[in-house]
Motif scaffolding. Structure first.
Motif, PDB file in Angstrom:
ATOM      1  N   LYS A 199     -33.975 124.596 134.161  1.00 29.13           N
ATOM      2  CA  LYS A 199     -33.881 123.869 135.431  1.00 29.13           C
ATOM      3  C   LYS A 199     -34.455 122.462 135.341  1.00 29.13           C
ATOM      4  N   THR A 200     -34.702 121.989 134.112  1.00 30.50           N
ATOM      5  CA  THR A 200     -35.322 120.669 133.954  1.00 30.50           C
ATOM      6  C   THR A 200     -34.536 119.766 132.999  1.00 30.50           C
ATOM      7  N   PRO A 225     -41.298 128.429 129.903  1.00 29.22           N
ATOM      8  CA  PRO A 225     -42.034 127.613 130.878  1.00 29.22           C
ATOM      9  C   PRO A 225     -42.373 126.243 130.301  1.00 29.22           C
ATOM     10  N   VAL A 226     -42.100 125.212 131.080  1.00 31.09           N
ATOM     11  CA  VAL A 226     -42.403 123.853 130.635  1.00 31.09           C
ATOM     12  C   VAL A 226     -43.190 123.110 131.710  1.00 31.09           C
ATOM     13  N   SER A 227     -43.958 122.149 131.251  1.00 32.13           N
ATOM     14  CA  SER A 227     -44.734 121.300 132.151  1.00 32.13           C
ATOM     15  C   SER A 227     -43.899 120.107 132.581  1.00 32.13           C
ATOM     16  N   MET A 228     -43.944 119.798 133.881  1.00 36.08           N
ATOM     17  CA  MET A 228     -43.322 118.584 134.407  1.00 36.08           C
ATOM     18  C   MET A 228     -44.401 117.646 134.947  1.00 36.08           C
ATOM     19  N   ASN A 229     -45.584 117.727 134.338  1.00 37.43           N
ATOM     20  CA  ASN A 229     -46.723 116.890 134.735  1.00 37.43           C
ATOM     21  C   ASN A 229     -47.166 117.142 136.175  1.00 37.43           C
ATOM     22  N   TYR A 288     -40.079 118.062 142.755  1.00 39.75           N
ATOM     23  CA  TYR A 288     -40.697 119.318 142.337  1.00 39.75           C
ATOM     24  C   TYR A 288     -40.364 120.512 143.219  1.00 39.75           C
ATOM     25  N   GLY A 289     -39.986 120.279 144.483  1.00 40.87           N
ATOM     26  CA  GLY A 289     -39.699 121.383 145.395  1.00 40.87           C
ATOM     27  C   GLY A 289     -40.925 121.827 146.175  1.00 40.87           C
ATOM     28  N   THR A 307     -42.840 128.625 138.985  1.00 35.28           N
ATOM     29  CA  THR A 307     -42.050 128.257 140.149  1.00 35.28           C
ATOM     30  C   THR A 307     -40.572 128.400 139.814  1.00 35.28           C
ATOM     31  N   SER A 308     -39.813 128.879 140.782  1.00 38.78           N
ATOM     32  CA  SER A 308     -38.365 129.024 140.593  1.00 38.78           C
ATOM     33  C   SER A 308     -37.627 127.788 141.081  1.00 38.78           C
TER      34      SER A 308
END
Length: 300
Positions: free
Chosen positions: A154-155, A209-213, A124-125, A266-267
């Protein structure tokens, strides 16, 4: 108050084909989630709770406890198929766990403070963890949750389509809804990101924008999850592939006007191992971060 980090590590990794939660990707044998834990410690989390399957608990503890001892408090939650099912009969051929929101529900009684929840197999960074801690310590309450919003571009995986929770956001930066889109990929001919569904092929902007949980929750989310899980089982218990996902709970929290969910942009560049072929790229990405000074050669 130091918030808790909950890590979803009970999945079966069906597409990946092995237990990617415990596979080494760093140069000193680190797993992906160890980089998340390292970032969490640096950002101010005080405890990590692993949600795992009890049958591999002994091996899991043997791998991670020596590395994390003295670094951060550790606890475990076991996700069992029969948990919170009540008197209902589970189909005999049901093997797959009930999903991420059921895993969250299994934290009942274990997690009683503001917390973030993440996947074990996603990177996640550090920025995401810093933003999460700031939110959990300063804004989180019974009517205010948060979700980390990643740029869709970015995903993506270069080795196949991905599923992402596509977020609709209002002018205040709050979530309107999350829609799970499967089969998202970059079209090789047009260069555009698209998803496929029953209506055809639909374009999505790169910066969607997307969710990565990666969520920030008040512990009262667990009460809502339990209520919704009972409703889910009433409708879906005979479907052996049905899953109860965290975005479903978050969506209901918004729809029922219980509160708001802030989308924290977040970038950071996400990376993970959706497919076996992603593994060499993930290792290369970690090496680049180490070369840049973001992480030491050996985390622990």
């Amino acid at each position: 108050m130091q918030p808790t980090l909950v890590i979803l590590a009970a999945g079966m990794a069906s597409r990946y084909g092995s237990m990617k939660q415990t596979e080494a990707f760093g140069p000193s044998g680190e797993t992906i989630m160890e980089y998340s834990i390292y970032d969490a410690i640096r950002s101010g989390f005080g405890k990590v709770v692993f949600i795992i399957r009890e049958e591999f608990a002994e091996a899991f503890k043997a791998q991670f406890e020596p590395r994390l001892k003295g670094k951060i408090a550790i606890d475990y939650v076991y996700q069992h198929l029969e948990d919170f099912v009540g008197n209902r009969s589970i189909p005999a051929d049901r093997v797959k766990p009930w999903g991420t929101a059921h895993a969250l529900l299994c934290c009942k009684g274990k997690v009683n403070e503001p917390f973030s929840i993440i996947n074990a197999d996603d990177f996640y960074g550090r920025e995401a963890f810093e933003k999460a801690v700031h939110f959990l310590q300063n804004q989180c309450n019974e009517t205010t949750y948060a979700i980390m919003g990643y740029d869709l571009s970015k995903t993506l995986s270069g080795h196949g389509s991905v599923s992402r929770g596509v977020c609709s956001v209002n002018s205040e930066g709050n979530l309107v809804n999350i829609t799970e889109r499967t089969k998202i990929y970059r079209n090789a001919d047009t260069g555009k990101i698209v998803y496929e569904d029953e209506s055809g092929v639909v374009e999505l902007p790169d910066h969607t924008p997307v969710s990565m949980n990666f969520f920030g929750f008040h512990p009262n989310i667990i009460v809502l999850a339990e209520k919704l899980f009972n409703e889910f089982l009433d409708k879906n218990i005979q479907n052996i592939k049905s899953e109860f996902f965290i975005p479903l709970v978050v969506d209901e929290f918004v729809k029922q006007k219980i509160g708001i969910v802030k989308v924290l942009p977040t970038s950071a560049q996400w990376f993970g191992v959706t497919y076996k072929e992603d593994a060499p790229e993930v290792k290369k990405s970690f090496q680049q971060l180490i070369n840049s000074g973001a992480y030491p050669v050996s985390l622990w």
